[in-house]
Scaffold this active site. Sequence first.
Site, PDB file in Angstrom:
ATOM      1  N   ALA A  57      32.040 -18.343 -31.072  1.00  0.00           N
ATOM      2  CA  ALA A  57      31.678 -18.377 -29.652  1.00  0.00           C
ATOM      3  C   ALA A  57      30.403 -19.172 -29.369  1.00  0.00           C
ATOM      4  CB  ALA A  57      31.516 -16.952 -29.135  1.00  0.00           C
ATOM      5  N   TYR A  58      29.648 -19.546 -30.380  1.00  0.00           N
ATOM      6  CA  TYR A  58      28.418 -20.300 -30.131  1.00  0.00           C
ATOM      7  C   TYR A  58      28.770 -21.700 -29.641  1.00  0.00           C
ATOM      8  CZ  TYR A  58      25.925 -16.651 -32.772  1.00  0.00           C
ATOM      9  OH  TYR A  58      25.407 -15.459 -33.211  1.00  0.00           O
TER      10      TYR A  58
END
Length: 325
Positions: A57-58
């Site tokens: 998700a980064y």
Amino acid sequence: MTYTRLGSTGLEVSRLCLGCMNFGSGEPWMMGDRDASVDLIHEALDLGINFLDTANAYSAGESEEIVGDAVASANRDELVLATKVYFGMHDGPNGSGLSRKHILDQAEASLDRLDTDYIDLYQIHRWDDDTPIEETLSALDHLVETGRVRYIGASTMTAYQFTKALYTSDVEDLSRFACMQPEYNAVDRHEEANLLEACAGEGVGVIPWSPLAGGFLTGKYERDAEPEDGVRADSDDYTRNRFTDENWAVLAAVEAVAEARDATPAQVALAWLLHRDVVDAPIIGPRTSEHLRENVGAVDLRLTDEEVERIAAPKTPRWPVPEKD
């Protein structure tokens, strides 16, 4: 650099883990420079850091891609790559969570972005109330059994949830969480009253995130002054929420120890964490070479018991976390 075993496993990791959330462009405070990010990872490897932590998700996978580019020429046998799964990666059904489908799909996507055949440490980023823990653990166990993942870990949950997962693994003969990633630093100590005792009792490794409290413990903020433009607290409440009387007292103790030891507040804050027996490798998040080298200097800083207690004294760990005014 010095190395330790991750919890009760035989896996050797550097005493500092390089957090890779800054490597991307998803937020204003991130580096937003792919080449500079790769250079910083190379410098960390040169300094002996062999442990890198990212997440799918980064920056919507951008961080994993940068890490994959940076480590392409590294010695994979020595490197420990960690990533995570849970948060949303696309709109619509099955775009997030810890279902078997989402975990297996995202593991393959992370492997592609990291350009590697296996993930050393695959972690659930949060607890999923909508998926039975048996389903989640079965999917993670499948990844271990098929060689796609070496160890599994978890992050940020209640001690009840975590011990439920551990005991479910034991009963069902599934792969067990070897590592926990909690928020933990000298001002955020709530996990001492929640997860850390369980980790110590169960032989689980601990790799704290936000070891400098979003920059608060670096000493770059002043009690009666507004944050400068461009620093994290200027645009992000995460750091601003640390501006409390108790926390300023902790920072004052950190700064006093730093002055006496000819060190920086960041080094003292990291050394304080490294002094905790339960902690294996704090996850640092430098954005510059200067910050990276400053952080690495903490590994050789040995605090006295009196200094450790002086920094701890202003805070009383509580769980649940008291609501801020």
